[in-house]
Design a protein around this motif. Structure first.
Motif, short mmCIF file in Angstrom:
data_model
loop_
_atom_site.label_atom_id
_atom_site.label_comp_id
_atom_site.label_asym_id
_atom_site.label_seq_id
_atom_site.Cartn_x
_atom_site.Cartn_y
_atom_site.Cartn_z
N LEU A 1 7.02 10.94 3.33
CA LEU A 1 5.62 10.58 3.54
C LEU A 1 4.75 10.76 2.30
CD1 LEU A 1 5.15 12.30 7.00
CD2 LEU A 1 5.95 10.00 6.51
N ASP A 2 5.32 11.26 1.21
CA ASP A 2 4.53 11.57 0.03
C ASP A 2 3.93 10.32 -0.60
OD1 ASP A 2 5.23 14.34 0.19
OD2 ASP A 2 7.19 13.80 -0.60
N ILE A 3 4.73 9.31 -0.83
CA ILE A 3 4.23 8.08 -1.47
C ILE A 3 3.24 7.35 -0.56
CG2 ILE A 3 4.92 5.87 -2.46
CD1 ILE A 3 5.75 8.24 -4.18
N PRO A 4 3.52 7.18 0.73
CA PRO A 4 2.49 6.55 1.58
C PRO A 4 1.18 7.34 1.63
CG PRO A 4 4.61 6.44 2.67
CD PRO A 4 4.79 7.30 1.45
N GLY A 5 1.27 8.67 1.64
CA GLY A 5 0.06 9.49 1.62
C GLY A 5 -0.71 9.30 0.32
N LEU A 6 0.02 9.25 -0.79
CA LEU A 6 -0.60 9.01 -2.09
C LEU A 6 -1.27 7.64 -2.12
CD1 LEU A 6 -0.97 9.76 -5.15
CD2 LEU A 6 1.18 8.57 -5.52
N CYS A 7 -0.59 6.65 -1.60
CA CYS A 7 -1.11 5.29 -1.59
C CYS A 7 -2.43 5.20 -0.82
CB CYS A 7 -0.07 4.34 -0.98
SG CYS A 7 -0.70 2.68 -0.68
N LEU A 8 -2.43 5.74 0.38
CA LEU A 8 -3.64 5.67 1.19
C LEU A 8 -4.77 6.50 0.59
CD1 LEU A 8 -1.93 5.69 4.68
CD2 LEU A 8 -3.16 3.79 3.62
N ALA B 1 0.44 1.50 -3.94
CA ALA B 1 -0.16 2.61 -4.69
C ALA B 1 -0.38 2.22 -6.15
CB ALA B 1 0.71 3.86 -4.60
N ALA B 2 0.60 1.55 -6.74
CA ALA B 2 0.45 1.11 -8.13
C ALA B 2 -0.70 0.13 -8.27
CB ALA B 2 1.75 0.48 -8.63
N LEU B 3 -0.80 -0.79 -7.33
CA LEU B 3 -1.89 -1.77 -7.36
C LEU B 3 -3.24 -1.09 -7.15
CD1 LEU B 3 -2.37 -4.82 -7.60
CD2 LEU B 3 -2.20 -4.93 -5.10
N GLY B 4 -3.30 -0.17 -6.19
CA GLY B 4 -4.53 0.57 -5.94
C GLY B 4 -4.97 1.40 -7.13
N MET B 5 -4.00 2.00 -7.81
CA MET B 5 -4.33 2.80 -9.00
C MET B 5 -4.92 1.91 -10.09
SD MET B 5 -4.38 5.87 -9.85
CE MET B 5 -4.61 6.90 -11.26
#
Length: 185
Positions: free
Chosen positions: A137-144, A98-102
Motif C-alpha cells: 500500500l506504500d506506493i498507492p498511499g504516496l500517489c494519493l 504518482a510520477a505524473l502527479g509529482m
C-alpha cells in the motif's frame, strides 16, 4: 489550449510516462514470474480482495486492513483475473500516477526541466523502485498524497473549488494507508 505554448510540458510528460511505464513493465515482468513471495501483508490484501469479490475464504482476522486496494483488486477478481499478479498490477498503476502527479506538483513552482528531474528522482529512488510491483500500500498511499497536496496547492493558489477534489483524495488516501492522514497538518 495552444500546443506550441505547452510544447515543453508535453515533451516532458511524454518522456516521463514512457520511462515510468517501461520501469513498471520491467518490474511487473520480474515480479510476475516470482509472484508474491515474501510479503505476508499482500496475502492479507488478496484475502480481503477475495472477500470483497464475494468469495467466502473463511478468514475474518484481516478485516481491519485498509480497504481501498483490496476493493480495486476485487473488481478485477470479479472479472476473472484471480491472481497475485492482479494486486501487483493495481499497485504499480499508482506508481505511474504518482510520477505524473509529482511532475504537476513540482510544475506549480519550477520549470519543465526541474519538474521532470524531480519526478524522475522520486520515480527512480531505490526505496520507491523496490515497492513498485510488490502489491503493498506504500506506493498507492504516496500517489494519493501527492495528488491531494497538488489539488490543495491549486485550491490555495487559484480557486478554492479544488478542495472538492483534494478532500476526497485525502479520504481515499486514508482508506489506502491510514498514515496518509498525517499529511493534512
Amino acid at each position: 489550449m495552444n500546443i506550441e505554448e505547452h510544447k515543453r510540458d508535453i515533451i516532458a510528460i511524454s518522456s516521463l510516462l514512457i520511462i515510468v511505464v517501461a520501469i513498471t513493465l520491467l518490474m511487473l515482468n520480474i515480479d510476475g514470474k516470482a509472484g508474491v513471495y515474501y510479503v505476508r501483508d499482500v496475502f492479507f490484501y488478496l484475502n480481503n480482495a477475495l472477500f470483497y469479490a464475494g468469495y467466502d475464504i473463511g478468514l475474518t482476522n484481516t478485516r481491519g486492513l485498509s480497504p481501498l486496494i483490496p476493493m480495486i483488486t476485487s473488481i478485477f477478481f470479479r472479472m476473472g483475473f484471480i491472481s497475485d499478479f492482479t494486486i501487483m498490477a493495481v499497485s504499480s498503476s499508482f506508481y505511474i500516477l504518482a510520477a505524473l502527479g509529482m511532475y504537476f506538483l513540482l510544475r506549480l513552482r519550477f520549470d519543465e526541466v526541474l519538474s521532470f528531474t524531480g519526478s524522475m528522482i522520486l520515480s527512480t529512488f531505490p526505496l520507491i523502485i523496490v515497492w513498485v510491483t510488490k502489491g503493498m500500500l506504500d506506493i498507492p498511499g504516496l500517489c494519493l498524497s501527492i495528488w491531494a497536496v497538488y489539488f490543495m496547492m491549486l485550491a490555495f493558489r487559484k480557486d478554492i473549488k479544488f478542495f472538492y477534489i483534494a478532500f476526497p483524495l485525502v479520504v481515499l488516501g486514508f482508506f489506502t494507508r491510514y498514515t496518509v492522514l498525517l499529511m493534512v497538518p
